[in-house]
Write an enzyme that holds these catalytic residues in place. Structure first.
Site, PDB file in Angstrom:
ATOM      1  N   GLY A  39       0.832  -1.212   0.000  1.00 13.41           N
ATOM      2  CA  GLY A  39       0.000   0.000   0.000  1.00 13.41           C
ATOM      3  C   GLY A  39       0.861   1.254   0.000  1.00 13.41           C
ATOM      4  O   GLY A  39       2.100   1.184  -0.105  1.00 13.41           O
ATOM      5  N   GLY A  74      -3.994  -2.215  -2.471  1.00 11.80           N
ATOM      6  CA  GLY A  74      -2.580  -1.922  -2.775  1.00 11.80           C
ATOM      7  C   GLY A  74      -2.270  -2.174  -4.238  1.00 11.80           C
ATOM      8  O   GLY A  74      -3.120  -2.663  -4.992  1.00 11.80           O
ATOM      9  N   LEU A 133      -1.539 -16.648   9.511  1.00 10.75           N
ATOM     10  CA  LEU A 133      -0.330 -16.771   8.688  1.00 10.75           C
ATOM     11  C   LEU A 133       0.755 -17.438   9.529  1.00 10.75           C
ATOM     12  O   LEU A 133       1.058 -16.978  10.628  1.00 10.75           O
ATOM     13  CB  LEU A 133       0.145 -15.370   8.252  1.00 10.75           C
ATOM     14  CG  LEU A 133       1.452 -15.309   7.479  1.00 10.75           C
ATOM     15  CD1 LEU A 133       1.305 -15.932   6.094  1.00 10.75           C
ATOM     16  CD2 LEU A 133       1.929 -13.858   7.344  1.00 10.75           C
ATOM     17  N   LYS A 142     -12.995  -7.032   9.161  1.00 13.91           N
ATOM     18  CA  LYS A 142     -12.254  -8.282   9.405  1.00 13.91           C
ATOM     19  C   LYS A 142     -10.759  -8.026   9.597  1.00 13.91           C
ATOM     20  O   LYS A 142     -10.136  -8.593  10.483  1.00 13.91           O
ATOM     21  CB  LYS A 142     -12.457  -9.239   8.226  1.00 13.91           C
ATOM     22  CG  LYS A 142     -13.790  -9.976   8.271  1.00 13.91           C
ATOM     23  CD  LYS A 142     -13.812 -10.949   7.113  1.00 13.91           C
ATOM     24  CE  LYS A 142     -14.831 -12.020   7.297  1.00 13.91           C
ATOM     25  NZ  LYS A 142     -14.880 -12.919   6.117  1.00 13.91           N
ATOM     26  N   ASN A 197      -4.604 -12.063  14.234  1.00 16.42           N
ATOM     27  CA  ASN A 197      -3.615 -12.952  13.601  1.00 16.42           C
ATOM     28  C   ASN A 197      -2.198 -12.381  13.686  1.00 16.42           C
ATOM     29  O   ASN A 197      -1.238 -13.123  13.919  1.00 16.42           O
ATOM     30  CB  ASN A 197      -3.985 -13.187  12.130  1.00 16.42           C
ATOM     31  CG  ASN A 197      -5.244 -14.029  12.012  1.00 16.42           C
ATOM     32  OD1 ASN A 197      -5.539 -14.840  12.891  1.00 16.42           O
ATOM     33  ND2 ASN A 197      -6.002 -13.833  10.943  1.00 16.42           N
ATOM     34  N   TYR A 211     -14.751   1.355   9.720  1.00 16.78           N
ATOM     35  CA  TYR A 211     -13.307   1.629   9.814  1.00 16.78           C
ATOM     36  C   TYR A 211     -12.956   2.054  11.233  1.00 16.78           C
ATOM     37  O   TYR A 211     -12.061   1.490  11.864  1.00 16.78           O
ATOM     38  CB  TYR A 211     -12.964   2.728   8.818  1.00 16.78           C
ATOM     39  CG  TYR A 211     -11.507   3.113   8.755  1.00 16.78           C
ATOM     40  CD1 TYR A 211     -10.544   2.218   8.297  1.00 16.78           C
ATOM     41  CD2 TYR A 211     -11.091   4.397   9.116  1.00 16.78           C
ATOM     42  CE1 TYR A 211      -9.210   2.588   8.207  1.00 16.78           C
ATOM     43  CE2 TYR A 211      -9.758   4.779   9.024  1.00 16.78           C
ATOM     44  CZ  TYR A 211      -8.821   3.868   8.572  1.00 16.78           C
ATOM     45  OH  TYR A 211      -7.503   4.240   8.483  1.00 16.78           O
ATOM     46  N   LYS A 264     -10.714  -0.108  14.010  1.00 15.81           N
ATOM     47  CA  LYS A 264      -9.438   0.377  14.543  1.00 15.81           C
ATOM     48  C   LYS A 264      -9.509   0.510  16.068  1.00 15.81           C
ATOM     49  O   LYS A 264      -8.521   0.279  16.762  1.00 15.81           O
ATOM     50  CB  LYS A 264      -9.077   1.722  13.915  1.00 15.81           C
ATOM     51  CG  LYS A 264      -8.722   1.638  12.435  1.00 15.81           C
ATOM     52  CD  LYS A 264      -7.355   0.971  12.199  1.00 15.81           C
ATOM     53  CE  LYS A 264      -6.948   1.022  10.737  1.00 15.81           C
ATOM     54  NZ  LYS A 264      -5.675   0.356  10.467  1.00 15.81           N
TER      55      LYS A 264
END
Ligand SMILES: NC(=O)c1ccc[n+]([C@@H]2O[C@H](COP(=O)([O-])OP(=O)(O)OC[C@H]3O[C@@H](n4cnc5c(N)ncnc54)[C@H](O)[C@@H]3O)[C@@H](O)[C@H]2O)c1
Length: 327
Positions: free
Chosen positions: A10, A36, A61, A91, A99, A145, A149
């Site tokens: 990004g 991105g 991950l 998400k 994660n 958003y 956050k």
């Protein structure tokens, strides 16, 4: 260090990749390209200390080997982007933060969360200090958003308090510079694109709402300093130099030498009236403040947007040209 940067393709993330590589570190960029662009990291793909993992970080991950720092920057960030992708935004702020915190905990790595001035919502105090809890409409369109956050900050603090993780939270105020997308819907690229194309500049409301703009290099410097400090609370990074949107539009017209007029359109829902960081904490903790003069930063950004527009025009001409004819 071996550094994981989510959202590394990004705008901000790609500048962080550049900086950590320049400082001699190894960078693992994790991105799913929802907002991105490959062009942002094209110049890095052959770098021996750079690795790209194409992955949606809202899914876990697993990485082999040590990791020293995890910087979680993945998230749609402009209002246009998060309104188009409301659920992926929620998400990546919740599951993606979980994660990445899990990864940092498993590896014993330091962690830095990219939070935002949007956690202050439409603020009732001005300028905004870190102690202010904010004024957010959880069910408004921007709630996807802002609340993602806010949850991300709460989760980061929980990992710090309950797992002893070395965490950091940066509350980023409007940042600009090369690699912003011309079409991302924010005031600065909108104005520059409109001015360069000779279209009218669209100011929402009467233009008396204020914003402050921080140049990307200044932000990156602040983030690097914060990562190396042991301080878990949120830290504002931004430029306290406030400007009204109408004056800003006039400044862009002057800078580009455009003849574009200014037109007015209705204010979007829950658009904040004022936005200016109080950066006393960053000054004290990090000995940091923005160094780039706005005109200088705008000139560099404008040069980048001119190149993007020229490439777009070239591509369009190529598509129109009959086969075998080079326009
Ligand atoms: N630009 C600003 O002024 C600003 C202000 C406040 C906060 N921030 C925060 O900084 C971060 C970066 O913002 P930006 O302006 O560079 O936005 P950007 O859209 O240019 O970059 C975000 C990157 O995250 C990636 N991404 C999104 N969801 C993902 C997922 N689930 N898995 C993997 N990759 C994913 C996107 O593809 C993109 O490359 C964001 O977290 C944003 O909230 C930015």
């Amino acid at each position: 260090m071996r550094v994981v940067i989510t959202g590394g393709a990004g705008f901000i993330g790609s500048h962080l990749c550049d900086r950590f590589l320049a400082d001699g570190h190894e960078v693992i960029c994790v991105d799913n390209f929802i907002t991105g662009r490959r062009e942002n990291i094209e110049h890095l793909t052959a770098h021996p200390r750079f690795q790209l993992i194409e992955h949606n970080i809202s899914h876990p991950l697993h990485l082999d080997g040590p990791v020293d720092a995890v910087l979680h920057f993945a998230s749609p960030a402009s209002p246009g982007d998060y309104l188009r992708h409301p659920i992926p935004t929620l998400k990546v702020g919740s599951l993606g933060t979980h994660n990445t915190l899990g990864l940092a905990k498993a590896k014993g790595a330091r962690y830095l969360l990219a939070s935002t001035s949007e956690v202050y919502g439409d603020p009732e105090v001005h300028p905004q200090r870190e102690e202010y809890w904010g004024h957010v409409n959880p069910i408004g369109v921007r709630g996807v958003y802002d609340e993602a956050k806010r949850f991300a900050e709460a989760l980061t603090m929980a990992y710090h308090r309950y797992h002893g993780l070395n965490t950091h939270i940066v509350r980023i105020f409007n940042t600009y510079g090369p690699r912003m997308r011309l079409d991302d819907g924010r005031a600065l690229p909108n104005f520059m694109a409109q001015a360069l194309r000779g279209d009218p500049l669209t100011v929402y409301g009467d233009g008396s709402q204020t914003r402050s703009f921080c140049y990307i290099d200044d932000l990156v410097e602040g983030i690097v300093r914060l990562l190396h400090l042991d301080y878990a609370g949120p830290v504002n990074l931004g430029n306290p130099n406030e400007v009204s949107i109408l004056d800003f539009a006039k400044e862009i017209i002057e800078l580009t030498g455009s003849q574009s007029p200014i037109v007015f359109a209705p204010l979007p829902e829950d658009d904040p009236r004022v936005r200016r960081p109080d950066i006393s904490l960053a000054r004290k903790l990090l000995n940091w403040e923005p160094r780039t003069d706005r005109r200088e930063g705008l000139a560099r950004t404008l040069a980048y947007f001119r190149r993007c527009l020229a490439q777009q025009t070239g591509r369009a001409a190529n598509q129109r040209a009959p086969e075998g004819v080079v326009p």
